[in-house]
Motif scaffolding. Sequence first.
Motif, PDB file in Angstrom:
ATOM      1  N   PRO A  53       0.890  -1.229   0.103  1.00  0.00           N
ATOM      2  CA  PRO A  53      -0.005   0.109  -0.057  1.00  0.00           C
ATOM      3  C   PRO A  53       0.768   1.305   0.152  1.00  0.00           C
ATOM      4  N   GLN A  54       1.938   1.327   0.579  1.00  0.00           N
ATOM      5  CA  GLN A  54       2.838   2.427   0.570  1.00  0.00           C
ATOM      6  C   GLN A  54       3.553   2.763  -0.532  1.00  0.00           C
ATOM      7  N   ARG A  55       3.856   1.984  -1.431  1.00  0.00           N
ATOM      8  CA  ARG A  55       4.654   2.288  -2.717  1.00  0.00           C
ATOM      9  C   ARG A  55       4.409   3.476  -3.295  1.00  0.00           C
ATOM     10  N   HIS A  56       5.266   3.981  -3.947  1.00  0.00           N
ATOM     11  CA  HIS A  56       5.255   5.282  -4.545  1.00  0.00           C
ATOM     12  C   HIS A  56       4.440   5.125  -5.954  1.00  0.00           C
ATOM     13  N   THR A  57       4.839   3.875  -6.569  1.00  0.00           N
ATOM     14  CA  THR A  57       4.179   3.483  -7.954  1.00  0.00           C
ATOM     15  C   THR A  57       2.748   3.340  -7.612  1.00  0.00           C
ATOM     16  N   LEU A  58       2.241   3.188  -6.608  1.00  0.00           N
ATOM     17  CA  LEU A  58       0.581   2.957  -6.547  1.00  0.00           C
ATOM     18  C   LEU A  58       0.200   4.182  -6.307  1.00  0.00           C
ATOM     19  N   ALA A  59       0.752   5.134  -5.676  1.00  0.00           N
ATOM     20  CA  ALA A  59       0.489   6.591  -5.204  1.00  0.00           C
ATOM     21  C   ALA A  59       0.149   7.084  -6.607  1.00  0.00           C
ATOM     22  N   ASN A  60       1.397   7.148  -7.294  1.00  0.00           N
ATOM     23  CA  ASN A  60       1.317   7.765  -8.840  1.00  0.00           C
ATOM     24  C   ASN A  60       0.325   7.311  -9.699  1.00  0.00           C
ATOM     25  N   ARG A  62      -2.490   6.188  -8.836  1.00  0.00           N
ATOM     26  CA  ARG A  62      -3.734   6.655  -8.461  1.00  0.00           C
ATOM     27  C   ARG A  62      -3.823   7.881  -8.967  1.00  0.00           C
ATOM     28  N   GLU A  63      -2.640   8.805  -8.763  1.00  0.00           N
ATOM     29  CA  GLU A  63      -2.881  10.239  -9.025  1.00  0.00           C
ATOM     30  C   GLU A  63      -3.045  10.497 -10.547  1.00  0.00           C
ATOM     31  N   THR A  64      -2.219   9.849 -11.335  1.00  0.00           N
ATOM     32  CA  THR A  64      -2.594  10.001 -12.657  1.00  0.00           C
ATOM     33  C   THR A  64      -2.959   9.181 -13.679  1.00  0.00           C
ATOM     34  N   GLY A  65      -3.154   8.150 -12.867  1.00  0.00           N
ATOM     35  CA  GLY A  65      -4.186   7.099 -13.988  1.00  0.00           C
ATOM     36  C   GLY A  65      -3.302   6.226 -14.750  1.00  0.00           C
ATOM     37  N   ASP A  66      -2.169   6.244 -14.757  1.00  0.00           N
ATOM     38  CA  ASP A  66      -1.323   5.104 -15.863  1.00  0.00           C
ATOM     39  C   ASP A  66      -0.104   4.819 -15.144  1.00  0.00           C
ATOM     40  N   PHE A  67       0.378   3.941 -15.947  1.00  0.00           N
ATOM     41  CA  PHE A  67       1.767   3.154 -15.660  1.00  0.00           C
ATOM     42  C   PHE A  67       2.331   2.591 -16.926  1.00  0.00           C
ATOM     43  N   VAL A  68       3.473   2.534 -16.775  1.00  0.00           N
ATOM     44  CA  VAL A  68       4.353   1.663 -18.042  1.00  0.00           C
ATOM     45  C   VAL A  68       5.071   0.394 -17.633  1.00  0.00           C
ATOM     46  N   LEU A  69       4.827  -0.701 -18.127  1.00  0.00           N
ATOM     47  CA  LEU A  69       5.944  -1.919 -17.546  1.00  0.00           C
ATOM     48  C   LEU A  69       6.928  -1.909 -18.632  1.00  0.00           C
ATOM     49  N   ASN A  70       7.877  -2.016 -18.016  1.00  0.00           N
ATOM     50  CA  ASN A  70       9.343  -1.736 -18.950  1.00  0.00           C
ATOM     51  C   ASN A  70       9.965  -3.011 -18.757  1.00  0.00           C
ATOM     52  N   ILE A  71      10.389  -3.675 -19.773  1.00  0.00           N
ATOM     53  CA  ILE A  71      10.950  -5.186 -19.810  1.00  0.00           C
ATOM     54  C   ILE A  71      12.514  -4.808 -19.653  1.00  0.00           C
TER      55      ILE A  71
END
Lengths: 182, 182
Positions: A53-60, A62-71
């Motif tokens: 729950p405390q990870r910045h990845t999760l907070a971000n 939620r804040e901006t609504g997206d993420f990228v998985l980099n292989i």
Amino acid sequence: MEINPSGFYEILSPRCAVLISTVDKEGKTNAAPFSFVTPVSSNPALVLYASAPQRHTLANTRETGDFVLNIAPEGLLDKLWVCSKAFPKGVSEIEKAGLTERKSKKVKAPSIEECVGWIECQLEFEKEAGDHILVVGRVVYADCRDEFMVKNEFNVSKAKPVMHIRGRRFVVAERVVQAKGE
Amino acid sequence: MEINPSGFYEILSPRCAVLISTVDKEGKTNAAPFSFVTPVSSNPALVLYASAPQRHTLANTRETGDFVLNIAPEGLLDKLWVCSKAFPKGVSEIEKAGLTERKSKKVKAPSIEECVGWIECQLEFEKEAGDHILVVGRVVYADCRDEFMVKNEFNVSKAKPVMHIRGRRFVVAERVVQAKGE
């Protein structure tokens, strides 16, 4: 030999160790390695990562609504390890690790140039599961370096993606085999 | 090279190819390979597999409330492939593939003797995600062959677990590396 259930993931391994890149609402970028990650649906294309729950990845996310998985390939292992460290929110692990961020095609989160493949996702839903949060994203763009894609097949032997066991122990995926039979 | 989003999991690979064994309410056993699988929580210990709605593994998990993740080594690849075929409900893939089932420690679903590790789970909850169902189970017992566990570390180089790319293409995980740095 019985294994303590809380350490069961030691044998459910190795698992793809992807770098997840995100950006917060102030525009500060972040990247962290995750290995509790899996595709979950083809059509629509959905992927899942489980986050404490405390990870910045999760907070971000939620804040901006997206993420990228980099292989990440073998050559990035030590930089991926730098990204696993707990830097204060707002500090870019991408910069700390000497990695290069570049604009993604369809999401606000950046992509990491040195990786071999990129899966851009928009947050679809989240759900609590034990001590982690399941984060499910819709794949809106996926890309792979040309040299590692031959006839729509990912050339694992050449790309050498990094897999995680536990702690500092990783596996380099490289020996491809084919199932025989009908 | 852009990848069609529905095939994005080609590059989110290779992924642990576990055999999931289950039993229905009549006592008929089943095993099928899955690679949309990941740990999701340590405490409680939770694992997730994503299943297409029509799979017998999902039906059996619902009927009897548990399942076992069997970690398959390289030598079982062709048998795992047999288990991927669509047999009618009630036909045991375990038998068809020439594998041996044995009683599990804490769940009704059987374990597969020839595997290198076993993670026994009880259904915790499920949730729809696109064209698949997320099935989350609580790990109630985890076990690994003694010869592949050294000082609580899974010896991947020796166990050689099978990972899936797509179709008949798999990877044998074996080359372990350590991250350097702090």
